[in-house]
Write a protein that holds these residues in place. Structure first.
Motif, PDB file in Angstrom:
ATOM      1  N   ASP A   6       0.843  -1.188   0.000  1.00  0.00           N
ATOM      2  CA  ASP A   6       0.000   0.000   0.000  1.00  0.00           C
ATOM      3  C   ASP A   6       0.883   1.244   0.000  1.00  0.00           C
ATOM      4  O   ASP A   6       2.108   1.164  -0.129  1.00  0.00           O
ATOM      5  N   GLU A   7       0.264   2.411   0.150  1.00  0.00           N
ATOM      6  CA  GLU A   7       1.016   3.670   0.097  1.00  0.00           C
ATOM      7  C   GLU A   7       2.037   3.803   1.215  1.00  0.00           C
ATOM      8  O   GLU A   7       2.998   4.556   1.094  1.00  0.00           O
ATOM      9  N   ASP A   8       1.871   3.067   2.317  1.00  0.00           N
ATOM     10  CA  ASP A   8       2.824   3.090   3.432  1.00  0.00           C
ATOM     11  C   ASP A   8       3.857   1.975   3.332  1.00  0.00           C
ATOM     12  O   ASP A   8       4.581   1.712   4.277  1.00  0.00           O
ATOM     13  N   GLN A   9       3.865   1.290   2.176  1.00  0.00           N
ATOM     14  CA  GLN A   9       4.785   0.187   1.928  1.00  0.00           C
ATOM     15  C   GLN A   9       4.523  -1.003   2.858  1.00  0.00           C
ATOM     16  O   GLN A   9       5.429  -1.744   3.202  1.00  0.00           O
ATOM     17  N   LYS A  10       3.268  -1.160   3.264  1.00  0.00           N
ATOM     18  CA  LYS A  10       2.864  -2.298   4.074  1.00  0.00           C
ATOM     19  C   LYS A  10       2.273  -3.363   3.158  1.00  0.00           C
ATOM     20  O   LYS A  10       1.645  -3.045   2.160  1.00  0.00           O
ATOM     21  N   ASP A  39      -1.526  -7.569  10.291  1.00  0.00           N
ATOM     22  CA  ASP A  39      -2.115  -7.212   9.000  1.00  0.00           C
ATOM     23  C   ASP A  39      -2.881  -8.390   8.400  1.00  0.00           C
ATOM     24  O   ASP A  39      -3.942  -8.212   7.792  1.00  0.00           O
TER      25      ASP A  39
END
Length: 82
Positions: A6-10, A39
């Motif tokens: 995702d945008e947070d690199q998760k 997650d």
């Protein structure tokens, strides 16, 4: 397994099997971090899969909700454990 981020690199889970690997620590998830496990459970709660899998998944998901780590809708509220 090919990872989506995702945008947070998760890591973003896209199917129940991959989420189970990370939640339970088998296959690709053998070396999962605590954050990745949370997650994975968030995905299982969000999709509702945890309530129809083996009982351990539902009990663990409920414990994570009760402790305020994951919301009832599957959003991660905080990382790690108490």
């Amino acid at each position: 397994m090919e990872f989506l981020l995702d945008e947070d690199q998760k890591m973003v889970f896209t199917n129940t099997y991959d989420a189970c690997q990370y939640a339970e620590g088998f296959g690709d998830g053998e070396e999962a971090t605590e954050e990745q496990k949370i997650d994975a459970f968030a995905y299982l709660i969000k999709t509702g899969a945890c309530w129809s899998l083996q009982g351990w998944y539902g009990r663990t998901a409920q414990m994570l909700v009760d402790r305020g780590i994951i919301s009832r809708t599957g959003e991660v509220l905080r990382e790690g454990r108490d």
